[in-house]
Design a protein around this motif. Structure first.
Motif, short mmCIF file in Angstrom:
data_model
loop_
_atom_site.label_atom_id
_atom_site.label_comp_id
_atom_site.label_asym_id
_atom_site.label_seq_id
_atom_site.Cartn_x
_atom_site.Cartn_y
_atom_site.Cartn_z
N ASP A 120 0.82 -1.21 0.00
CA ASP A 120 0.00 0.00 0.00
C ASP A 120 0.86 1.27 0.00
O ASP A 120 1.01 1.94 -0.99
N LYS A 125 -4.92 7.35 3.36
CA LYS A 125 -5.59 6.16 2.82
C LYS A 125 -6.72 6.49 1.86
O LYS A 125 -7.25 5.62 1.18
N SER A 130 -1.64 3.81 -4.91
CA SER A 130 -0.92 3.08 -3.86
C SER A 130 0.26 2.36 -4.50
O SER A 130 0.42 2.35 -5.73
#
Length: 304
Positions: A120, A125, A130
């Motif tokens: 990731d 997030k 990613s």
């Protein structure tokens, strides 16, 4: 409350900002709030503005700093964007610790560590890109460029070739798997294993780290700050080089062409002075107690 992170260069940061007794302090990379808590404890008249692009870090730090709630404001944003969201006129201290935090390295699901079962590396997030997309879908030439430029790895072409061959068979889904493909040997005259350097390069690409740092420094340059100390902690030579060059530029009084026979600009263009002729690095004691601090370099500048 269990604190999962040791702030790097804590004593040195405290000394650097010790004469600030009022105004606003900006922590551009809050993380687990180690530096911020220290500043709030030692400077009872200071107000703190802090930001982080990781909501998990913000939630943790809000709880940690709840005893100072009347003196703090927290923002969910990248540090390159925070300067538009605050009033800079009262800033007396600015700290940016731009290394990857324990929050990211220690959590398997974040995919930063070479031992992770995930791939990731996003500090925020909510962003789309990613390491999974970079590793599995970037062209070989672009992967090689990332390893050469951000990882300073001469064998970037070979590493990119290894990845392309492996992903042709199946998608690469874990950092652990990627590490095995890249190889974890140490390069000659380099203290850090090849895989770690390659992972750093991927992380810089995913999070646009050099671009964000440049943008932050450009904005600071145009803020017309007065009586303010800026400290930046870097863990990568490319980032440290960017900071060093900006500080040199800001400290320069004369901006005339080097070939000019005499100064015609007035020699009054300096924004302030460099406080650290050489970067401040961790003591041997700190390196032993916190090995992750070993690559840290802090540079400081005073806006007059």
């Amino acid at each position: 409350m269990q604190i999962p992170h040791i702030p790097v260069l804590a004593r040195e940061v405290n000394v650097l900002f010790q004469k600030i007794d009022e105004g606003t302090f900006l922590d551009c990379t809050l993380g687990y709030a180690g530096h911020s808590e220290m500043i709030l404890k030692t400077h009872p008249n200071l107000h703190l503005i802090a930001c982080d692009q990781d909501m998990e870090a913000l939630k943790f730090s809000k709880k940690r700093l709840e005893n100072f709630s009347t003196r703090i404001k927290l923002h969910h944003t990248n540090f390159s964007q925070i300067l538009e969201q605050i009033e800079p006129g009262n800033l007396r201290g600015i700290l940016a610790d731009i290394g990857v935090s324990s929050l990211h390295l220690d959590k398997n699901e974040r995919g930063f560590s070479v031992h992770s079962n995930f791939l990731d590396m996003r500090m925020d997030k909510s962003q789309e890109l990613s390491a999974f997309e970079v590793v599995n879908f970037y062209p070989k030439e672009k992967l090689a460029e990332i390893f050469k430029t951000y990882g300073e790895l001469r064998d970037g072409d070979l590493l990119a070739e290894k990845i392309v061959r492996a992903r042709a068979k199946k998608e690469l889904k874990s950092a652990k798997e990627l590490c095995e493909i890249l190889g974890d040997t140490r390069l000659r005259n380099r203290k850090i294993p090849r895989a770690i350097l390659a992972f750093q390069a991927l992380r810089i690409e995913v999070n646009r780290e050099l671009e964000v740092l440049e943008l932050f420094l450009q904005k600071l340059e145009n803020l017309n700050l007065k009586d303010c100390i800026l400290a930046i902690i870097c863990f990568h030579s490319l980032e440290d080089r960017v900071v060093k060059n900006y500080f040199k530029k800001w400290a320069k009084a004369c901006i005339c062409n080097e070939r000019a026979l005499r100064c015609e600009c007035g020699a009054n263009h300096s924004l302030g002075e460099i406080l650290t002729k050489k970067p401040i690095t961790p003591s041997e004691i700190e390196k032993k107690s916190n090995p992750r601090s070993s690559c840290a370099k802090m540079r400081a500048f005073y806006f007059k």
